[in-house]
Enzyme design. Structure first.
Site, PDB file in Angstrom:
ATOM      1  N   ASN A 158       7.241  -1.348   1.844  1.00 35.24           N
ATOM      2  CA  ASN A 158       8.641  -1.120   2.211  1.00 35.24           C
ATOM      3  C   ASN A 158       9.536  -0.831   1.003  1.00 35.24           C
ATOM      4  OD1 ASN A 158       8.685  -1.042   4.959  1.00 35.24           O
ATOM      5  ND2 ASN A 158       9.143  -3.227   5.246  1.00 35.24           N
ATOM      6  N   HIS A 204       2.684  -8.248   4.932  1.00 34.31           N
ATOM      7  CA  HIS A 204       2.734  -7.911   3.502  1.00 34.31           C
ATOM      8  C   HIS A 204       3.784  -6.866   3.169  1.00 34.31           C
ATOM      9  CE1 HIS A 204      -1.389  -9.033   4.808  1.00 34.31           C
ATOM     10  NE2 HIS A 204      -1.193  -9.960   3.899  1.00 34.31           N
ATOM     11  N   CYS A 205       4.933  -6.904   3.890  1.00 33.84           N
ATOM     12  CA  CYS A 205       6.048  -5.955   3.644  1.00 33.84           C
ATOM     13  C   CYS A 205       5.601  -4.502   3.759  1.00 33.84           C
ATOM     14  CB  CYS A 205       6.696  -6.174   2.275  1.00 33.84           C
ATOM     15  SG  CYS A 205       7.465  -7.767   2.078  1.00 33.84           S
ATOM     16  N   ALA A 206       4.544  -4.247   4.527  1.00 38.56           N
ATOM     17  CA  ALA A 206       4.027  -2.877   4.612  1.00 38.56           C
ATOM     18  C   ALA A 206       3.631  -2.548   6.051  1.00 38.56           C
ATOM     19  CB  ALA A 206       2.849  -2.700   3.660  1.00 38.56           C
TER      20      ALA A 206
END
Lengths: 75, 384
Positions: free
Chosen positions: B98, B339-341
């Site tokens: 992100n 995982h912010c993705a």
């Protein structure tokens, strides 16, 4: 101004001044980082001072390592 | 305790990192570039040495084109926001964090056009797909060097050749590779390299930066913030030269002192040595987890094609539960979830459940890997 003891080299920033100091050290030229003399610039930053006798050698070394200079003054 | 969360931040750090930070706080302490007294110059030297060390590690020709930022996210924002204007086209991949995706989605709302190139379920990117996505108005290709979810290394050098031939700049997010995998901005053809200090460079949090290559015209790079730089103080306009134009405000010198020690540690050990160690760890981990009934491992399943970050799931148990029990019952610390993705998880097919992620680092051992595999096998056995 034959009585000048030093040449003062103005550069863009402290980062450039420290790079200049390293280049000069490698070239065997001693230098000192000092506040930019107020008569030369209103900048609050750092510049490089070398002995007047080392002026030309210093400029050649800095030019060879593409350290950009803003001005050179004898003081 | 086994620390397997190095993909989030490395721990422990080499002792020299804390020593350098203590030395700065105790014996130096001054603001660099704001005065010319001896301590200010000593402080400035630490910052400059850190620039030189980072430049040397990544083979960047000019230390003054290393801009320090608070983290890699700020560096990525600087590159994306600094270079892209409404009407520009940008290409990225479907495995981005992100830290790239959110700035790009925001820029999209402001009139920047975005193409997201699809990666394979293993997280692999075909350079031909990037070539096909490039248009006459494309200004930038932005790619992570390796996925923070499955570790897959993207072919940045091949993409660089394609981008360069089209006059397009390449921005690489090296958050997961810098220090753990060879990165050479000149050989790889990377125009902008965003790096973090606190992962595989073994420095502290609060450090990172952007290396601005020679093909990038800094006159076109808009700083994220403006303010005091200690240079050109007579002017009320921002300086127009690097690194000062992008480094307003007092820098994190205590952090950079630690980063310098971390980078020196990495260079002394050698990126190739660290990489070989992590390949051996990842190989053992992938093979070990792959033999556990009920465990699905994601990514290329080949340690040579990825970093030492391995994502997996245990059938019948939520990733959050696996993470909690690994911590509580086995002392294994890892990260679970997305995982912010989110884009990467959509690509590998694990959105929105997420995965368990083991992020291995230079200080991990084969014995720890074996113990972790046994722990996962025990959990999986209980569910079956």
């Amino acid at each position: 101004m034959d009585s000048a003891r030093y040449a003062v080299i103005l550069v863009h920033s402290t980062s450039h001044a420290i790079r200049a100091e390293k280049v000069l050290h490698m070239a065997g030229i001693s230098s000192k980082l000092i506040p930019v003399p107020r008569q030369l610039s209103s900048d609050c930053g750092v510049c490089v001072r070398v002995a007047r006798a080392d002026r030309e050698a210093a400029l050649a070394a800095l030019a060879a390592h593409t350290v950009e200079m803003e001005g050179v003054y004898d003081v | 305790m086994i620390y397997f969360d190095n993909a989030a931040t490395s721990w422990p750090k080499p002792p020299a990192v804390a020593e350098a930070m203590t030395h700065f706080i105790t014996d130096v302490g001054a603001n660099p570039g704001r005065a010319a007294h001896r301590l200010a110059v000593a402080s400035g030297r630490i910052v400059y040495e850190a620039r030189e060390a980072v430049a040397e590690l990544f083979d960047a020709p000019d230390p003054l084109r290393v801009v320090f930022t608070a983290n890699v996210t700020e560096a990525l924002n600087l590159a994306l926001r600094g270079l892209l204007r409404p009407g520009d086209h940008v290409v990225t991949s479907s495995v981005e964090h992100n830290s790239v995706m959110r700035p790009l989605r925001a820029l999209e709302r402001e009139g920047v056009e975005l193409t997201v190139v699809r990666c394979s379920p293993e997280g692999a990117l075909d350079p031909a797909d990037v070539a096909a996505a490039i248009r006459p108005d494309t200004k930038l290709v932005a790619l992570n060097h390796a996925s923070n979810v499955v570790g897959t290394v993207l072919p940045v050098a091949e993409v660089a050749r394609i981008a360069c031939a089209q006059g397009v700049l390449l921005l690489v997010d090296a958050a997961q590779t810098g220090g753990a995998y060879p990165v050479d901005v000149q050989a790889d053809g990377i125009d902008l390299l965003a790096f973090t200090g606190h992962k595989s460079l073994y420095g502290p949090m609060g450090t990172g930066g952007l290396i601005v290559g020679e093909r990038v015209d800094e006159a076109r790079l808009q700083p994220l913030k403006r303010g005091g730089t200690g240079s050109r103080s007579e002017r009320e306009e921002q300086p127009d030269f690097l690194p000062d134009m992008c480094e307003s405000g007092t820098p994190n010198v205590v952090g950079l002192a630690g980063l310098l020690a971390g980078v020196r540690w990495v260079m002394a050990r050698g990126v190739d040595t660290i990489r070989a160690h992590e390949v051996a760890l990842a190989h053992r981990l992938i093979a070990g987890l792959g033999e556990v009934p009920g465990v699905t491992v994601y990514g290329p399943l080949d340690a040579e094609l990825q970093t030492a970050t391995v994502s997996f799931n245990v059938a019948g148990m939520a990733s959050s539960e696996v993470g909690l029990r690994l911590d509580d019952e086995h002392g294994i610390l890892c990260r679970v979830g997305l995982h912010c993705a989110p884009a990467a998880h959509k690509t590998i097919g694990t959105f929105s459940a997420g995965t368990v992620r083991f992020g291995l680092g230079a200080f991990n051992t084969l014995e720890e890997v074996a113990e972790a595999v046994r722990a996962v096998a025990q959990l999986a056995q209980e569910v079956r």
